[in-house]
Design an enzyme around this catalytic site. Structure first.
Site, PDB file in Angstrom:
ATOM      1  N   GLY A   1      -4.863   1.628 -11.817  1.00  0.00           N
ATOM      2  CA  GLY A   1      -6.126   0.894 -11.812  1.00  0.00           C
ATOM      3  C   GLY A   1      -5.944  -0.574 -11.493  1.00  0.00           C
ATOM      4  O   GLY A   1      -4.906  -0.999 -10.995  1.00  0.00           O
TER       5      GLY A   1
ATOM      6  N   LEU B   1      -7.527  -2.179  -9.149  1.00  0.00           N
ATOM      7  CA  LEU B   1      -7.205  -1.971  -7.735  1.00  0.00           C
ATOM      8  C   LEU B   1      -7.476  -3.216  -6.887  1.00  0.00           C
ATOM      9  O   LEU B   1      -8.448  -3.935  -7.104  1.00  0.00           O
ATOM     10  CB  LEU B   1      -8.014  -0.790  -7.206  1.00  0.00           C
ATOM     11  CG  LEU B   1      -7.852   0.511  -8.021  1.00  0.00           C
ATOM     12  CD1 LEU B   1      -8.677   1.626  -7.394  1.00  0.00           C
ATOM     13  CD2 LEU B   1      -6.394   0.926  -8.127  1.00  0.00           C
ATOM     14  N   HIS B   2      -6.584  -3.447  -5.928  1.00  0.00           N
ATOM     15  CA  HIS B   2      -6.733  -4.549  -4.981  1.00  0.00           C
ATOM     16  C   HIS B   2      -6.531  -3.998  -3.569  1.00  0.00           C
ATOM     17  O   HIS B   2      -6.319  -2.780  -3.391  1.00  0.00           O
ATOM     18  CB  HIS B   2      -5.747  -5.685  -5.307  1.00  0.00           C
ATOM     19  CG  HIS B   2      -4.336  -5.221  -5.493  1.00  0.00           C
ATOM     20  ND1 HIS B   2      -3.584  -4.710  -4.469  1.00  0.00           N
ATOM     21  CD2 HIS B   2      -3.549  -5.157  -6.596  1.00  0.00           C
ATOM     22  CE1 HIS B   2      -2.388  -4.384  -4.918  1.00  0.00           C
ATOM     23  NE2 HIS B   2      -2.340  -4.624  -6.217  1.00  0.00           N
TER      24      HIS B   2
ATOM     25  N   HIS C   1      -3.885  -1.373  -2.920  1.00  0.00           N
ATOM     26  CA  HIS C   1      -4.199   0.017  -3.290  1.00  0.00           C
ATOM     27  C   HIS C   1      -5.131   0.661  -2.258  1.00  0.00           C
ATOM     28  O   HIS C   1      -4.964   1.836  -1.917  1.00  0.00           O
ATOM     29  CB  HIS C   1      -4.906   0.061  -4.652  1.00  0.00           C
ATOM     30  CG  HIS C   1      -4.062  -0.371  -5.807  1.00  0.00           C
ATOM     31  ND1 HIS C   1      -4.258  -1.557  -6.463  1.00  0.00           N
ATOM     32  CD2 HIS C   1      -3.016   0.229  -6.431  1.00  0.00           C
ATOM     33  CE1 HIS C   1      -3.385  -1.671  -7.449  1.00  0.00           C
ATOM     34  NE2 HIS C   1      -2.615  -0.608  -7.450  1.00  0.00           N
TER      35      HIS C   1
ATOM     36  N   GLY D   1       3.657   2.791  -2.507  1.00  0.00           N
ATOM     37  CA  GLY D   1       3.930   1.535  -1.810  1.00  0.00           C
ATOM     38  C   GLY D   1       5.421   1.193  -1.774  1.00  0.00           C
ATOM     39  O   GLY D   1       6.147   1.432  -2.738  1.00  0.00           O
TER      40      GLY D   1
ATOM     41  N   LYS E   1       6.457  -1.749  -1.866  1.00  0.00           N
ATOM     42  CA  LYS E   1       6.695  -2.895  -2.739  1.00  0.00           C
ATOM     43  C   LYS E   1       7.495  -2.459  -3.962  1.00  0.00           C
ATOM     44  O   LYS E   1       8.366  -3.167  -4.437  1.00  0.00           O
ATOM     45  CB  LYS E   1       5.374  -3.520  -3.162  1.00  0.00           C
ATOM     46  CG  LYS E   1       5.589  -4.435  -4.327  1.00  0.00           C
ATOM     47  CD  LYS E   1       4.462  -5.330  -4.621  1.00  0.00           C
ATOM     48  CE  LYS E   1       4.770  -6.223  -5.796  1.00  0.00           C
ATOM     49  NZ  LYS E   1       5.000  -5.473  -7.025  1.00  0.00           N
TER      50      LYS E   1
ATOM     51  N   GLN F   1      10.918   2.565  -7.279  1.00  0.00           N
ATOM     52  CA  GLN F   1      10.016   3.638  -7.729  1.00  0.00           C
ATOM     53  C   GLN F   1       9.868   4.701  -6.636  1.00  0.00           C
ATOM     54  O   GLN F   1       9.909   5.906  -6.902  1.00  0.00           O
ATOM     55  CB  GLN F   1       8.653   3.049  -8.088  1.00  0.00           C
ATOM     56  CG  GLN F   1       7.562   4.085  -8.290  1.00  0.00           C
ATOM     57  CD  GLN F   1       6.281   3.498  -8.828  1.00  0.00           C
ATOM     58  OE1 GLN F   1       6.214   3.178 -10.007  1.00  0.00           O
ATOM     59  NE2 GLN F   1       5.253   3.348  -8.011  1.00  0.00           N
TER      60      GLN F   1
ATOM     61  N   SER G   1      -0.173  -7.635  -6.058  1.00  0.00           N
ATOM     62  CA  SER G   1       0.182  -6.921  -7.290  1.00  0.00           C
ATOM     63  C   SER G   1      -0.879  -7.209  -8.337  1.00  0.00           C
ATOM     64  O   SER G   1      -1.410  -8.328  -8.399  1.00  0.00           O
ATOM     65  CB  SER G   1       1.540  -7.423  -7.795  1.00  0.00           C
ATOM     66  OG  SER G   1       1.724  -7.062  -9.145  1.00  0.00           O
ATOM     67  N   SER G   2      -1.165  -6.224  -9.168  1.00  0.00           N
ATOM     68  CA  SER G   2      -2.124  -6.446 -10.261  1.00  0.00           C
ATOM     69  C   SER G   2      -1.618  -7.527 -11.201  1.00  0.00           C
ATOM     70  O   SER G   2      -2.400  -8.206 -11.852  1.00  0.00           O
ATOM     71  CB  SER G   2      -2.334  -5.146 -11.047  1.00  0.00           C
ATOM     72  OG  SER G   2      -2.854  -4.156 -10.192  1.00  0.00           O
TER      73      SER G   2
END
Ligand code: PAF
Length: 282
Positions: free
Chosen positions: A31, A33-34, A37, A149, A151, A155, A187-188
């Site tokens: 969540g 989101l930007h 995303h 992603g 980034k 992960q 990034s969030s």
């Protein structure tokens, strides 16, 4: 866009689509989101006929002193944004649905080796939590493709390994990093940055570019890493790592090796930022 809190209902919808021969793409998120995303949603669309997103702030990937409680939760704007991007379905599972036997007694996942280095060394258990929740989400959604992603490079590698190892019949699609005009990776967590920190944060990308440039001059990897760490420290960061690795995240032996990338994780005040730069990409 339909929003599903129940996994059973989402599965019914997904199996209807699949029985009509439609390919399903999946974008898991936490969540807040930007644009980064929404670019994942667009990429998922290019790889599938229907796109499912999920929003779940996964408690098992946060350490005891990390930002689980304060992680930004903005469901209303997230839902509006996903609908505007033409996402077909959203899964919003509760913690109880995700972990019916609780987060302590649940089946654990350990991806050896790759989860213990770099971010894994600084956030023990983090990637095991990521692998655990992504495996559950894959089972819940049963997509044909899923987008992650670049980034979060480590992960992405953990998920590729886990998906291969667990025989998930899912294409893992990597998405390019989206940056602000001054180079800061979206990034969030950028919104945690206070005052001057936002400007200082751009130094991470500048340092990654510096590392690429130094590598181009053929300087030894150890020297480039030490210089990068020193520069970041002088700029006010507390550095977790600034390293050059091979694409499989193992240590590089020489700066001439193809497929190298630089990775940085550093704290600025209360904010921990990560970023990376693949040297041989555009
Ligand atoms: O990258 C993220 O947002 C999360 O780690 C993920 C993949 C959604 C798992 O919780």
């Amino acid at each position: 866009m339909n929003t599903f809190k129940s996994v059973a209902e989402l599965r019914r919808r997904v199996s209807e689509w699949r029985s009509q021969g439609q390919r399903v793409g999946f974008v898991p998120t936490m969540g807040n989101l930007h644009a980064g995303h929404f670019a994942l949603v667009e990429l998922a669309r290019q790889h599938s006929d229907k796109v499912v997103a999920s929003i779940f702030v996964n408690p098992t990937q946060f350490g005891p002193n990390e930002d689980y409680a304060r992680y930004p939760r903005t469901p209303d704007s997230d839902i509006a944004g996903l609908a505007a991007k033409g996402c077909d379905a959203l899964l919003l599972p509760s913690v109880e649905e995700m972990y019916p036997f609780g987060t302590i007694g649940c089946v654990q996942m350990h991806v050896p080796g790759i989860t213990d280095i770099l971010d894994g060394a600084h956030r023990p258990g983090h990637f095991n939590g990521v692998a655990q929740v992504v495996a559950r989400l894959f089972n819940m959604v049963q997509p044909d493709a899923s987008v992650f992603g670049r980034k979060d490079y480590q992960q992405l590698q953990v998920i590729r390994y886990m998906a291969t190892e667990m025989s998930f019949p899912i294409e893992i699609v990597p998405a390019p990093t989206l940056r602000e005009p001054d180079g800061l990776a979206m990034s969030s967590r950028n919104q945690y940055l206070q005052g001057d920190e936002r400007q200082t944060a751009t130094f991470i990308y500048q340092t990654l570019c510096f590392m690429r440039e130094q590598r181009g001059h053929g300087f030894p990897i150890d020297a480039i890493e030490a210089e990068a760490e020193q520069r970041l420290t002088m700029a006010g960061f507390s550095v977790d790592y600034a390293e050059i690795r091979r694409s499989d995240l193992m240590r590089a032996k020489s700066p001439e090796e193809p497929g190298l990338l630089a990775l940085i994780a550093a704290r600025l005040g209360r904010t921990r930022l990560i970023d990376n730069l693949e040297f041989d990409s555009a």
